[in-house]
Motif scaffolding. Structure first.
Motif, PDB file in Angstrom:
ATOM      1  N   ARG A 201      -0.484   9.809   9.864  1.00 43.13           N
ATOM      2  CA  ARG A 201       0.357  10.161   8.724  1.00 43.13           C
ATOM      3  C   ARG A 201       0.336   9.106   7.623  1.00 43.13           C
ATOM      4  N   LEU A 202      -0.566   8.160   7.756  1.00 42.45           N
ATOM      5  CA  LEU A 202      -0.653   7.152   6.712  1.00 42.45           C
ATOM      6  C   LEU A 202      -1.899   7.355   5.867  1.00 42.45           C
ATOM      7  N   PRO A 203      -1.769   8.009   4.742  1.00 40.12           N
ATOM      8  CA  PRO A 203      -2.949   8.154   3.890  1.00 40.12           C
ATOM      9  C   PRO A 203      -3.417   6.783   3.425  1.00 40.12           C
ATOM     10  N   ASN A 204      -4.699   6.684   3.158  1.00 38.79           N
ATOM     11  CA  ASN A 204      -5.276   5.414   2.749  1.00 38.79           C
ATOM     12  C   ASN A 204      -4.561   4.850   1.529  1.00 38.79           C
ATOM     13  N   ASP A 205      -4.337   3.554   1.547  1.00 38.20           N
ATOM     14  CA  ASP A 205      -3.767   2.846   0.400  1.00 38.20           C
ATOM     15  C   ASP A 205      -2.338   3.214   0.059  1.00 38.20           C
ATOM     16  N   GLU A 206      -1.712   4.041   0.885  1.00 42.10           N
ATOM     17  CA  GLU A 206      -0.304   4.317   0.624  1.00 42.10           C
ATOM     18  C   GLU A 206       0.542   3.417   1.487  1.00 42.10           C
ATOM     19  N   GLU A 207       1.719   3.090   0.980  1.00 44.94           N
ATOM     20  CA  GLU A 207       2.560   2.172   1.720  1.00 44.94           C
ATOM     21  C   GLU A 207       3.728   2.897   2.351  1.00 44.94           C
ATOM     22  N   PHE A 208       4.088   2.467   3.528  1.00 42.82           N
ATOM     23  CA  PHE A 208       5.199   3.080   4.229  1.00 42.82           C
ATOM     24  C   PHE A 208       6.117   1.998   4.765  1.00 42.82           C
ATOM     25  N   GLN A 209       7.332   2.423   5.073  1.00 44.17           N
ATOM     26  CA  GLN A 209       8.258   1.472   5.671  1.00 44.17           C
ATOM     27  C   GLN A 209       8.544   1.875   7.097  1.00 44.17           C
ATOM     28  N   VAL A 210       8.589   0.909   7.966  1.00 42.28           N
ATOM     29  CA  VAL A 210       8.982   1.178   9.348  1.00 42.28           C
ATOM     30  C   VAL A 210      10.005   0.136   9.772  1.00 42.28           C
ATOM     31  N   LYS A 211      10.778   0.527  10.761  1.00 41.48           N
ATOM     32  CA  LYS A 211      11.707  -0.426  11.356  1.00 41.48           C
ATOM     33  C   LYS A 211      11.167  -0.803  12.726  1.00 41.48           C
ATOM     34  N   ASP A 217      15.903  -7.964  20.028  1.00 43.16           N
ATOM     35  CA  ASP A 217      16.640  -6.774  19.633  1.00 43.16           C
ATOM     36  C   ASP A 217      17.156  -6.807  18.191  1.00 43.16           C
ATOM     37  N   ILE A 218      16.530  -7.610  17.348  1.00 38.91           N
ATOM     38  CA  ILE A 218      16.923  -7.623  15.939  1.00 38.91           C
ATOM     39  C   ILE A 218      16.012  -6.633  15.201  1.00 38.91           C
ATOM     40  N   THR A 219      16.622  -5.734  14.431  1.00 37.32           N
ATOM     41  CA  THR A 219      15.821  -4.750  13.717  1.00 37.32           C
ATOM     42  C   THR A 219      15.343  -5.327  12.386  1.00 37.32           C
ATOM     43  N   LEU A 220      14.047  -5.265  12.172  1.00 32.31           N
ATOM     44  CA  LEU A 220      13.469  -5.754  10.923  1.00 32.31           C
ATOM     45  C   LEU A 220      12.782  -4.586  10.218  1.00 32.31           C
ATOM     46  N   ILE A 221      12.672  -4.707   8.906  1.00 35.32           N
ATOM     47  CA  ILE A 221      12.021  -3.658   8.123  1.00 35.32           C
ATOM     48  C   ILE A 221      10.655  -4.174   7.672  1.00 35.32           C
ATOM     49  N   PHE A 222       9.641  -3.368   7.883  1.00 29.22           N
ATOM     50  CA  PHE A 222       8.283  -3.766   7.497  1.00 29.22           C
ATOM     51  C   PHE A 222       7.682  -2.740   6.539  1.00 29.22           C
ATOM     52  N   ARG A 223       6.857  -3.264   5.625  1.00 33.12           N
ATOM     53  CA  ARG A 223       6.069  -2.381   4.787  1.00 33.12           C
ATOM     54  C   ARG A 223       4.669  -2.331   5.390  1.00 33.12           C
ATOM     55  N   ILE A 224       4.208  -1.125   5.668  1.00 36.85           N
ATOM     56  CA  ILE A 224       2.890  -0.961   6.285  1.00 36.85           C
ATOM     57  C   ILE A 224       1.893  -0.481   5.255  1.00 36.85           C
ATOM     58  N   LYS A 225       0.746  -1.102   5.288  1.00 39.66           N
ATOM     59  CA  LYS A 225      -0.344  -0.611   4.482  1.00 39.66           C
ATOM     60  C   LYS A 225      -1.512  -0.319   5.400  1.00 39.66           C
ATOM     61  N   GLN A 226      -2.114   0.832   5.213  1.00 36.74           N
ATOM     62  CA  GLN A 226      -3.231   1.209   6.082  1.00 36.74           C
ATOM     63  C   GLN A 226      -4.522   1.294   5.282  1.00 36.74           C
ATOM     64  N   ASN A 227      -5.574   0.742   5.875  1.00 33.70           N
ATOM     65  CA  ASN A 227      -6.897   0.907   5.301  1.00 33.70           C
ATOM     66  C   ASN A 227      -7.806   1.498   6.364  1.00 33.70           C
ATOM     67  N   ILE A 228      -8.336   2.666   6.070  1.00 31.55           N
ATOM     68  CA  ILE A 228      -9.212   3.308   7.048  1.00 31.55           C
ATOM     69  C   ILE A 228     -10.624   2.775   6.843  1.00 31.55           C
ATOM     70  N   VAL A 229     -11.236   2.326   7.955  1.00 30.55           N
ATOM     71  CA  VAL A 229     -12.606   1.820   7.862  1.00 30.55           C
ATOM     72  C   VAL A 229     -13.531   3.032   7.875  1.00 30.55           C
ATOM     73  N   PRO A 230     -14.287   3.238   6.806  1.00 31.48           N
ATOM     74  CA  PRO A 230     -15.093   4.455   6.709  1.00 31.48           C
ATOM     75  C   PRO A 230     -16.070   4.577   7.879  1.00 31.48           C
ATOM     76  N   GLU A 231     -16.182   5.777   8.410  1.00 33.28           N
ATOM     77  CA  GLU A 231     -17.142   6.131   9.466  1.00 33.28           C
ATOM     78  C   GLU A 231     -16.943   5.370  10.767  1.00 33.28           C
ATOM     79  N   LYS A 232     -15.824   4.671  10.897  1.00 37.91           N
ATOM     80  CA  LYS A 232     -15.633   3.920  12.134  1.00 37.91           C
ATOM     81  C   LYS A 232     -14.472   4.486  12.966  1.00 37.91           C
ATOM     82  N   GLU A 233     -13.712   5.421  12.359  1.00 41.02           N
ATOM     83  CA  GLU A 233     -12.549   5.988  13.031  1.00 41.02           C
ATOM     84  C   GLU A 233     -11.551   4.934  13.494  1.00 41.02           C
TER      85      GLU A 233
END
Ligand SMILES: [Mg+2]
Length: 413
Positions: A201-211, A217-233
């Motif tokens: 569910r993470l399109p390339n170059d889009e940013e998402f937030q996760v907890k 047991d401390i909850t932290l908020i992270f910004r995730i960035k995904q880069n798909i490596v072409p042809e490598k799955e």
């Protein structure tokens, strides 16, 4: 830089002195540093003290053969990344496959050709060097960085392992067989080990937030960035801790929406909440009433008791009213001694009852010791044709009539 491996340490393990001598000569001539062991056990003993950059491992040896030695090296955390090349007279495919299965990077068939041997050693030293460089680069990142096939983690940096309290990637994958069970997208998924979950569910170059929760047991908020490596799955995720930023943003937002003196909503926030309520009302229509009220003869309170006392009355009345309305009602300081109250889910009759209840409670409460504090109130019910301005204007008009008719009363419009 990548072509100079003169400082590389190579461990030769072979039970035949002639082989050791031959290999040693070839490798020393190139410039490598050589350590030798004549059997598997001796090699393991050396590895407790010295960590070579590459191991040349004979298969056929008495006591502990090459396969078993390899197995033990690969089972040792700080040794398992050392590349192992098997030296073997065996050329049967199953023997070769067995060597690779145990984690060897290559095999060289005896009797060996010296230039082929030198070329293979150099290739694997280069590969190892590049991998180490990459890992160093990754570890240098304060952000967590990991590579995943969508389910399993294939590579990760030190920050990630530290955060997840994992000694290595294998341990992480054992704890979380699916990366999706580790990342909380706030979708309310029950974190079961559902194997159909896949990171997609993470399109390339889009940013998402996760907890994510730390080991403590401390909850932290992270910004995730995904880069798909072409042809490598595989994809590379970087996770930046933005907990502090988010908290700052939230407290700034709160500051911008609260009246500093009375701690109830300010006018800006009220307008925003009104818009929101009207939008929600299009889907789920309810009666909405708007009340505008003010404190009677407030100027006289200021003049008689001073501005500090006046402020104190404003604060105490705000908090008093807030404590006597429903959670869904929205109270705002409109300006000066004037307030607005949005009653969601109340028609005008119910709204008048609420106003009268508040008005009488305030009148009886000793905000000032020697005289009652009273309020005048105007109320209107929302019409589909209303804007905030027209809605407020009708309630204001009712308030004006309440004032004209002697104050300390509620009028409707
Ligand atoms: Mg041998």
């Amino acid at each position: 830089m990548l072509t100079n491996f003169k400082n590389a340490y190579i461990l030769i393990v072979d039970d035949t002195p002639k082989n050791i001598q031959l290999l040693g000569t070839i490798l020393k001539n190139i410039g490598y540093k050589i350590i030798v062991a004549t059997n598997g056990l001796q090699a393991l003993g050396i590895l407790e003290k010295i960590k070579p950059d590459l191991i040349l491992l004979d298969v056929m040896m008495p006591e502990l053969d090459g396969y078993e030695t390899c197995k033990r090296i690969k089972a040792t955390d700080n040794l398992k990344n050392i590349p192992i090349i098997f030296l073997t007279a065996k050329t049967q495919p199953e023997d070769i496959v067995k060597g690779f299965d145990l984690g060897a990077v290559d095999y060289i068939v005896k009797p060996f050709n010296s230039s082929e041997l030198a070329a293979r050693v150099k290739t694997h030293l280069e590969l190892k060097f590049n991998q180490d460089m990459l890992q160093t680069l990754l570890n240098f990142q304060r952000d967590m960085v990991l590579m995943t096939d969508g389910e399993k983690v294939i590579a990760a940096n030190y920050s990630f392992l530290q955060f997840t309290d994992s000694k290595n990637i294998e341990e992480f994958n054992q704890k979380y067989p699916n990366i999706m069970t580790f990342l909380d997208f706030g979708t309310g998924s029950d974190k079961d080990k559902n194997s159909s979950l896949k990171l997609q569910r993470l399109p390339n170059d889009e940013e998402f937030q996760v907890k994510m929760k730390t080991a403590n047991d401390i909850t932290l908020i992270f910004r995730i960035k995904q880069n798909i490596v072409p042809e490598k799955e595989v994809s590379i995720l970087s996770l930046t801790d933005i907990t502090q930023l988010e908290n700052q943003k939230n407290s700034l937002e709160e500051k911008a929406s609260i009246d500093e003196l009375t701690k109830v909503y300010n006018r800006t926030k009220f307008q925003q909440l009104f818009k929101q309520t009207i939008e929600e009302n299009k889907i789920n229509p309810r009666s909405i009433c708007l009340v505008i009220f003010d404190i009677d003869h407030f100027k006289k309170i200021n003049d008689t008791y001073g501005h500090n006392k006046g402020d104190e009355v404003l604060v105490n009345i705000s908090q008093f009213i807030k404590a006597h309305i429903r959670m869904s009602d929205i109270l705002c300081r409109w300006g000066g001694e004037e307030f607005t109250l949005l009653l969601v889910g109340s028609n005008i009759e119910d709204g008048i009852k609420i106003c009268e209840k508040i008005r009488m409670l305030v009148e009886k409460y000793p905000f000032i010791e020697d005289r009652p504090v009273t309020m005048s109130m105007g109320i209107s019910q929302y019409l589909l044709t209303d804007t905030l301005e027209s809605f407020v204007a009708r309630a204001d008009n009712a308030l004006y009539r309440a004032k004209k008719s002697g104050r300390n009363r509620t009028e409707r419009n």
